[in-house]
Design an enzyme around this catalytic site. Structure first.
Site, PDB file in Angstrom:
ATOM      1  N   TRP A  66       1.479   5.676  -1.577  1.00  0.00           N
ATOM      2  CA  TRP A  66       1.356   6.758  -2.553  1.00  0.00           C
ATOM      3  C   TRP A  66       2.666   6.989  -3.286  1.00  0.00           C
ATOM      4  CZ3 TRP A  66      -2.194  11.341  -2.805  1.00  0.00           C
ATOM      5  CH2 TRP A  66      -3.449  11.074  -2.253  1.00  0.00           C
ATOM      6  N   TYR A  76       0.829  -1.206   0.000  1.00  0.00           N
ATOM      7  CA  TYR A  76       0.000   0.000   0.000  1.00  0.00           C
ATOM      8  C   TYR A  76       0.863   1.255   0.000  1.00  0.00           C
ATOM      9  CZ  TYR A  76      -3.427   3.478   1.267  1.00  0.00           C
ATOM     10  OH  TYR A  76      -4.229   4.588   1.254  1.00  0.00           O
TER      11      TYR A  76
HETATM   12  N1  LIG Z   1      -0.964  18.403   2.739  1.00  0.00           N
HETATM   13  C1  LIG Z   1      -1.417  17.145   2.760  1.00  0.00           C
HETATM   14  N2  LIG Z   1      -2.677  16.871   2.369  1.00  0.00           N
HETATM   15  C2  LIG Z   1      -3.137  15.604   2.419  1.00  0.00           C
HETATM   16  C3  LIG Z   1      -2.309  14.525   2.806  1.00  0.00           C
HETATM   17  C4  LIG Z   1      -0.986  14.835   3.226  1.00  0.00           C
HETATM   18  O1  LIG Z   1      -0.213  13.954   3.634  1.00  0.00           O
HETATM   19  N3  LIG Z   1      -0.579  16.146   3.189  1.00  0.00           N
HETATM   20  N4  LIG Z   1      -2.797  13.230   2.778  1.00  0.00           N
HETATM   21  C5  LIG Z   1      -3.953  12.964   1.922  1.00  0.00           C
HETATM   22  C6  LIG Z   1      -4.597  11.682   2.201  1.00  0.00           C
HETATM   23  S1  LIG Z   1      -3.840  10.261   1.683  1.00  0.00           S
HETATM   24  C7  LIG Z   1      -5.825  11.580   2.773  1.00  0.00           C
HETATM   25  S2  LIG Z   1      -6.586  10.071   2.912  1.00  0.00           S
HETATM   26  C8  LIG Z   1      -6.552  12.760   3.249  1.00  0.00           C
HETATM   27  C9  LIG Z   1      -7.125  12.536   4.630  1.00  0.00           C
HETATM   28  O2  LIG Z   1      -8.054  13.503   4.925  1.00  0.00           O
HETATM   29  P1  LIG Z   1      -8.739  13.511   6.379  1.00  0.00           P
HETATM   30  O3  LIG Z   1      -8.836  12.143   6.882  1.00  0.00           O
HETATM   31  O4  LIG Z   1     -10.003  14.276   6.296  1.00  0.00           O
HETATM   32  O5  LIG Z   1      -7.641  14.363   7.147  1.00  0.00           O
HETATM   33  P2  LIG Z   1      -7.201  14.608   8.658  1.00  0.00           P
HETATM   34  O6  LIG Z   1      -6.156  15.653   8.555  1.00  0.00           O
HETATM   35  O7  LIG Z   1      -6.875  13.340   9.336  1.00  0.00           O
HETATM   36  O8  LIG Z   1      -8.493  15.185   9.368  1.00  0.00           O
HETATM   37  C10 LIG Z   1      -9.201  16.343   8.988  1.00  0.00           C
HETATM   38  C11 LIG Z   1      -9.715  17.022  10.225  1.00  0.00           C
HETATM   39  O9  LIG Z   1     -10.651  16.200  10.894  1.00  0.00           O
HETATM   40  C12 LIG Z   1     -10.666  16.580  12.253  1.00  0.00           C
HETATM   41  N5  LIG Z   1     -11.013  15.440  13.084  1.00  0.00           N
HETATM   42  C13 LIG Z   1     -10.223  14.415  13.464  1.00  0.00           C
HETATM   43  N6  LIG Z   1     -10.906  13.557  14.265  1.00  0.00           N
HETATM   44  C14 LIG Z   1     -12.153  14.074  14.383  1.00  0.00           C
HETATM   45  C15 LIG Z   1     -13.327  13.659  15.083  1.00  0.00           C
HETATM   46  O10 LIG Z   1     -13.387  12.625  15.759  1.00  0.00           O
HETATM   47  N7  LIG Z   1     -14.435  14.452  14.926  1.00  0.00           N
HETATM   48  C16 LIG Z   1     -14.431  15.597  14.191  1.00  0.00           C
HETATM   49  N8  LIG Z   1     -15.555  16.286  14.090  1.00  0.00           N
HETATM   50  N9  LIG Z   1     -13.329  16.023  13.554  1.00  0.00           N
HETATM   51  C17 LIG Z   1     -12.215  15.265  13.637  1.00  0.00           C
HETATM   52  C18 LIG Z   1      -9.293  17.058  12.594  1.00  0.00           C
HETATM   53  O11 LIG Z   1      -9.363  18.235  13.366  1.00  0.00           O
HETATM   54  C19 LIG Z   1      -8.633  17.235  11.255  1.00  0.00           C
HETATM   55  O12 LIG Z   1      -8.001  18.493  11.075  1.00  0.00           O
HETATM   56  O13 LIG Z   1      -5.687  13.888   3.276  1.00  0.00           O
HETATM   57  C20 LIG Z   1      -4.995  14.062   2.047  1.00  0.00           C
HETATM   58  N10 LIG Z   1      -4.413  15.369   2.040  1.00  0.00           N
HETATM   59  N1  LIG Z   2      -1.692   7.887  12.554  1.00  0.00           N
HETATM   60  C1  LIG Z   2      -2.091   8.009  11.288  1.00  0.00           C
HETATM   61  N2  LIG Z   2      -1.542   7.233  10.352  1.00  0.00           N
HETATM   62  C2  LIG Z   2      -1.938   7.353   9.076  1.00  0.00           C
HETATM   63  C3  LIG Z   2      -2.932   8.281   8.706  1.00  0.00           C
HETATM   64  C4  LIG Z   2      -3.506   9.086   9.722  1.00  0.00           C
HETATM   65  O1  LIG Z   2      -4.403   9.915   9.475  1.00  0.00           O
HETATM   66  N3  LIG Z   2      -3.050   8.925  10.995  1.00  0.00           N
HETATM   67  N4  LIG Z   2      -3.322   8.369   7.396  1.00  0.00           N
HETATM   68  C5  LIG Z   2      -3.177   7.172   6.589  1.00  0.00           C
HETATM   69  C6  LIG Z   2      -3.401   7.434   5.174  1.00  0.00           C
HETATM   70  S1  LIG Z   2      -4.925   8.123   4.786  1.00  0.00           S
HETATM   71  C7  LIG Z   2      -2.528   7.097   4.203  1.00  0.00           C
HETATM   72  S2  LIG Z   2      -3.010   7.253   2.573  1.00  0.00           S
HETATM   73  C8  LIG Z   2      -1.210   6.528   4.521  1.00  0.00           C
HETATM   74  C9  LIG Z   2      -0.094   7.026   3.599  1.00  0.00           C
HETATM   75  O2  LIG Z   2       0.992   6.182   3.668  1.00  0.00           O
HETATM   76  P1  LIG Z   2       2.005   5.980   2.456  1.00  0.00           P
HETATM   77  O3  LIG Z   2       1.339   6.233   1.155  1.00  0.00           O
HETATM   78  O4  LIG Z   2       2.679   4.670   2.635  1.00  0.00           O
HETATM   79  O5  LIG Z   2       3.044   7.160   2.731  1.00  0.00           O
HETATM   80  P2  LIG Z   2       4.088   7.862   1.746  1.00  0.00           P
HETATM   81  O6  LIG Z   2       5.068   8.568   2.608  1.00  0.00           O
HETATM   82  O7  LIG Z   2       3.369   8.675   0.742  1.00  0.00           O
HETATM   83  O8  LIG Z   2       4.783   6.618   1.067  1.00  0.00           O
HETATM   84  C10 LIG Z   2       5.021   6.498  -0.288  1.00  0.00           C
HETATM   85  C11 LIG Z   2       6.432   5.977  -0.467  1.00  0.00           C
HETATM   86  O9  LIG Z   2       6.649   5.711  -1.860  1.00  0.00           O
HETATM   87  C12 LIG Z   2       7.951   6.172  -2.201  1.00  0.00           C
HETATM   88  N5  LIG Z   2       8.011   6.413  -3.659  1.00  0.00           N
HETATM   89  C13 LIG Z   2       7.732   7.550  -4.338  1.00  0.00           C
HETATM   90  N6  LIG Z   2       7.879   7.345  -5.657  1.00  0.00           N
HETATM   91  C14 LIG Z   2       8.266   6.057  -5.825  1.00  0.00           C
HETATM   92  C15 LIG Z   2       8.563   5.272  -6.971  1.00  0.00           C
HETATM   93  O10 LIG Z   2       8.478   5.708  -8.105  1.00  0.00           O
HETATM   94  N7  LIG Z   2       8.906   3.976  -6.742  1.00  0.00           N
HETATM   95  C16 LIG Z   2       8.997   3.453  -5.499  1.00  0.00           C
HETATM   96  N8  LIG Z   2       9.361   2.173  -5.382  1.00  0.00           N
HETATM   97  N9  LIG Z   2       8.726   4.178  -4.404  1.00  0.00           N
HETATM   98  C17 LIG Z   2       8.353   5.464  -4.565  1.00  0.00           C
HETATM   99  C18 LIG Z   2       8.111   7.419  -1.376  1.00  0.00           C
HETATM  100  O11 LIG Z   2       9.481   7.769  -1.259  1.00  0.00           O
HETATM  101  C19 LIG Z   2       7.478   7.001  -0.057  1.00  0.00           C
HETATM  102  O12 LIG Z   2       8.412   6.425   0.807  1.00  0.00           O
HETATM  103  O13 LIG Z   2      -0.871   6.845   5.872  1.00  0.00           O
HETATM  104  C20 LIG Z   2      -1.876   6.415   6.787  1.00  0.00           C
HETATM  105  N10 LIG Z   2      -1.374   6.551   8.141  1.00  0.00           N
HETATM  106 MO   LIG Z   3      -4.938   8.469   2.493  1.00  0.00          MO
END
Ligand SMILES: Nc1nc2c(c(=O)[nH]1)N[C@H]1C(S)=C(S)[C@@H](COP(=O)(O)OP(=O)(O)OC[C@H]3O[C@@H](n4cnc5c(=O)[nH]c(N)nc54)[C@H](O)[C@@H]3O)O[C@H]1N2
Ligand SMILES: Nc1nc2c(c(=O)[nH]1)N[C@H]1C(S)=C(S)[C@@H](COP(=O)(O)OP(=O)(O)OC[C@H]3O[C@@H](n4cnc5c(=O)[nH]c(N)nc54)[C@H](O)[C@@H]3O)O[C@H]1N2
Ligand SMILES: [Mo]
Length: 763
Positions: free
Chosen positions: A110, A108
């Protein structure tokens, strides 16, 4: 125009003497992400993996040797040929002795933007050609929500988009209620490579039209200040209780739309019995929810009345469902919107994730995307994505998922390519224990991430800047010709060519590569999409013209999208693909699974860790691990945007003023955040934007243990997954419960500890 792209936006690479010196924003992007500034730092950083590397104990003593030294051992550089021999030998041994299901390649993550060089797809195509692998299903992002809505709405569209478009909301809504706000920081990204950021602009238009906003969230700044939203600072995880109470209020005050629920919903009556307390003797009233949420009953009632009196749109961010029983706020929101009866009307109804990512509410045309076919997994073995540590620790044990029993396979070899489990998985100390079980772990990554540092064989992958590709996202209007801008760094190779070399050693290069080089693959995936587009009446240029022009812009649709409009207009012809053909407020199917932790209708469950627990806990603060504004997950943590935000090199922790004062913590202090699962250092930032009892540490600081390889070691840097809970949301979806964690914070009084994780390991 020579362009490249990333999950946080397209850009023009400015290169001098073979080095990227700037990623200049794509001129068509009205609101480019500041994250572009970090790309030039990351791509040339010293933390790049330069050559193939093998962990010393594994190389000297063979597979399975001293797996407890993962994370602590040094590495030996080897040639590509030697690395291929080692990997091919180990794959052969694993398949012969344990079968293909013993290879875990869920992988899994990104990995970089670009539709061809999608790392995980190449891994899975390759292993598919070798006879299969154990994969993973759903996402860390929204597993609980996606599985739930597939059951109760028939498809995951409401969770993943396209939902009701911003245009429809801006032109028609009077009131928008955000659960979890609409943090613009999160809308910087969407997967695949994007051309335009539009959320901020639509919110500005909504504000100008006088739309009223309500932010139910532990953080005030989850909505941008210019929206002037009413802040309802509920306890984290009390949302389901609030939604049930809002619906209860609508019922007892005669404000709910009985015609709508009768015509379009299944089982609302049974749910009403539950709300009125006829199932368990507890009415889910505003007074009841006030005790759980710390929001007054009067305020909950007023909100219910306002919602009923106006055209109201409800958005629930994905974060709420990344929690213990995360299915429930999703289902309860659907039930609330059903009771309001505005589903399918312009600017009414519900949506998910509008503040989670860019492009959930788009005006985009439904056009095909150039994509790489992911291939076939002959053995169909897979686990729910966030159950990876369970799988490694409990081989042979049964578990439930979406109405069926499965058994965890025994894993001998883990192959990760384009993801970072030491970033994304919960409870890192438990993960380290799980990670010791397989005999061999292979990782491709451009950087020495914590996952690479816990692997046996590490191969250097190129970044998107080091190869040609096509950027495209289902949530964006631009298709980008991503041109190679710099030479591969060190000895890096792209994942496709790595697997092609391995495929040759197994005699499956035809099955894997279909006889094409990367360049002809790009043409191929573009042409396939172009053909489909032309069937739909779109006239795309030939590949060469597209490639020379640099991008393809898909015009916006003129009519805003309204989710479930067709269904509302004609519920027979456009019946939902659910068993009843309607919105399932009571699901016979889910009820038939007999899950105590996910019964047949939206239900309040007390979260396993939360501030409303009846006993005063030794861990009195709720830790929210939000998405970082300064990077994408763990990516570009070494870049200038992320580094500028750190406090004495540590990840920052936001804490309410009163909670800080009670602990004699000042702004800029280094603090220790801890619970029974582990401890991290972080830098305190004191704020009034976050409610009492809650702290925020964003994900993405690279795990940097004081004692590498030791379970329970202090993380010097501030990766909050050291503290989070590794538990499935419920038997239904088994999603991650990352937001469910209680902790304590104290001023750190030990020796200053330097963060060293961006230095490559000895090799
Ligand atoms: N810059 C940036 N943007 C991203 C990402 C990133 O790594 N960097 N990751 C991307 C990815 S993969 C995903 S899946 C999305 C995730 O998007 P989300 O899951 O929506 O993101 P979060 O930042 O975990 O939460 C958004 C807000 O929800 C609020 N929140 C948390 N728990 C609760 C709760 O129990 N109740 C209520 N009412 N609010 C709560 C928090 O205050 C938080 O600021 O973001 C994406 N956007
Ligand atoms: N506590 C907590 N944990 C969370 C979350 C949270 O809200 N709270 N959010 C979750 C969510 S929504 C998500 S989506 C995950 C995200 O978790 P990940 O998607 O696993 O996080 P990334 O750091 O984006 O990892 C992508 C990796 O791919 C590598 N990469 C980039 N390009 C290439 C390529 O071309 N080839 C190869 N082989 N590698 C490459 C990057 O260097 C990086 O290390 O985290 C989850 N974890
Ligand atoms: Mo995500």
């Amino acid at each position: 125009m020579g362009l490249s792209s990333s999950h946080w936006g397209a850009f023009e690479p400015i290169v001098t003497k073979g080095r990227l010196i700037e990623a200049r924003a794509f001129p068509k992007d009205p609101d480019p992400s500041p994250l572009l500034q970090s790309i030039s730092d990351a791509v040339h950083d010293r933390s790049r993996v330069k050559r193939p590397a093998v962990r010393i104990s594994w190389l000297e003593n063979g597979p399975g040797s001293q797996t407890h030294r993962r994370g602590a051992d040094g590495y030996v550089s080897v040639s590509w040929d030697r690395a291929f021999d080692l990997i091919a030998g180990e794959l052969r041994r694993t398949i012969a002795e344990h079968g293909n299901q013993a290879i875990f390649a869920g992988s899994y993550g990104w990995g970089s933007a670009g539709r061809f060089h999608h790392a995980r797809s190449h891994l899975q195509r390759f292993l598919g050609a070798l006879g299969g692998y154990t994969g993973s299903r759903d996402t860390y992002s929204n597993a609980a929500g996606a599985v739930l809505v597939k059951n109760v709405l028939g498809t995951p569209q409401a969770m993943n988009g396209p939902g009701t478009s911003w245009k429809s909301i801006v032109e028609n809504s009077d009131l928008v209620v955000f659960f979890g706000g609409v943090p613009i920081r999160n809308t910087q990204v969407t997967p695949g490579g994007m051309g335009e950021h539009i959320t901020r602009l639509w919110l500005e238009k909504a504000r100008a039209r006088g739309v009223r906003f309500c932010n139910i969230s532990p953080m005030r700044d989850d909505t941008p200040a210019f929206l002037d939203a009413e802040w309802i600072a509920a306890r984290p995880h009390a949302d389901t209780a609030i939604m049930l109470a809002l619906t209860h209020t609508l019922i007892v005050e005669g404000l709910y739309d009985g015609d709508f629920v009768a015509r379009y919903c299944a089982g609302f009556d049974r749910f009403r019995e539950y709300l009125l307390g006829r199932e368990d003797g507890v009415a889910k009233s505003a007074d009841w929810a006030a005790g759980l949420s710390e929001i007054s009953a009067a305020r909950i009632r007023d909100l219910a009345r306002a919602m009923a009196a106006h055209r109201t749109f409800i958005n629930v961010n994905w974060s709420l469902q990344r929690a213990d029983h995360g299915e429930q706020p999703v289902w309860a929101a659907i039930a609330l919107a059903a009771a309001l009866g505005q589903i399918g009307l312009p600017g009414g109804g519900f949506g998910f994730g509008y503040g989670s990512m860019e492009g959930l509410a788009g005006l985009k045309q439904e056009v095909p995307l150039p994509t790489l076919p992911v291939g076939h997994n002959p053995i169909r073995s897979s686990i729910p994505v966030a159950r990876v540590a369970d799988m490694l620790l409990k081989p042979g044990q049964p578990y439930q998922y979406d109405g069926r029993e499965f058994v965890y396979p025994k894993i001998e070899l883990v192959y990760w390519c384009g993801g970072n489990p030491f970033h994304h998985h919960q409870d890192i100390n438990r993960l380290i224990r799980a990670w010791r079980q397989p005999a061999t772990i292979i990782v491709h990554d451009p950087w020495w991430t914590a996952t690479a540092r816990h692997a046996d064989i590490v191969l250097p992958a190129t970044t998107a800047l080091e190869r040609d590709d096509i950027g495209a996202s289902a949530r964006d209007r631009f298709i980008i010709a991503m041109r190679q801008a710099i030479a591969p760094q060190g000895e890096a190779r792209d994942d496709f060519s790595i697997f092609l070399s391995l495929a040759k050693r197994f005699g499956v290069s035809e099955a894997f590569g279909e006889g094409r080089e990367a360049a002809s693959w790009l043409r191929r995936i573009y042409d396939v999409a172009r053909e489909k587009a032309s069937e739909d009446g779109f006239d795309w240029p030939q590949f060469d013209e597209f490639w020379n022009r640099g991008y393809l812009e898909i015009p916006e649709t003129s009519t805003p999208h309204v989710l479930f409009k067709d269904f509302r207009d004609d519920p027979e012809q456009y019946a939902l693909p659910t068993p009843s053909g309607r919105i399932e407020i009571y699901s016979e199917k889910i009820a038939s699974y007999g899950y105590a932790d996910c019964p047949g209708h939206p239900t309040w469950f007390e979260p396993i860790e939360w501030l409303g627990a009846p006993i005063v806990h030794k861990y009195p603060l709720h830790l929210l691990t939000t998405q970082p504004s300064t990077r994408l997950h763990g990516q570009m943590d070494m870049g200038r945007v992320s580094q500028a935000s750190k406090v004495s090199g540590h990840e920052l922790m936001r804490i309410n003023r009163g909670d800080a004062q009670a602990r004699s913590i000042s702004d800029g202090d280094v603090v220790r955040v801890f619970n029974d699962r582990g401890s991290i250092l972080a830098g305190a930032v004191i704020t009034d934007e976050i409610r009492p009892g809650v702290i925020q540490v964003s994900t993405g600081a690279w795990y940097d243990p004081e004692e590498p390889g030791i379970i329970g070691s202090l993380d010097k840097h501030g990766n909050p997954n050291v503290l989070t809970l590794d538990r499935g949301t419920s038997s239904l979806a088994q999603g991650p419960s990352a937001q469910t964690a209680l902790v304590q914070v104290e001023k750190y009084r030990g020796m200053p500890l330097r963060v060293m994780v961006h230095e490559p390991p000895s090799a």
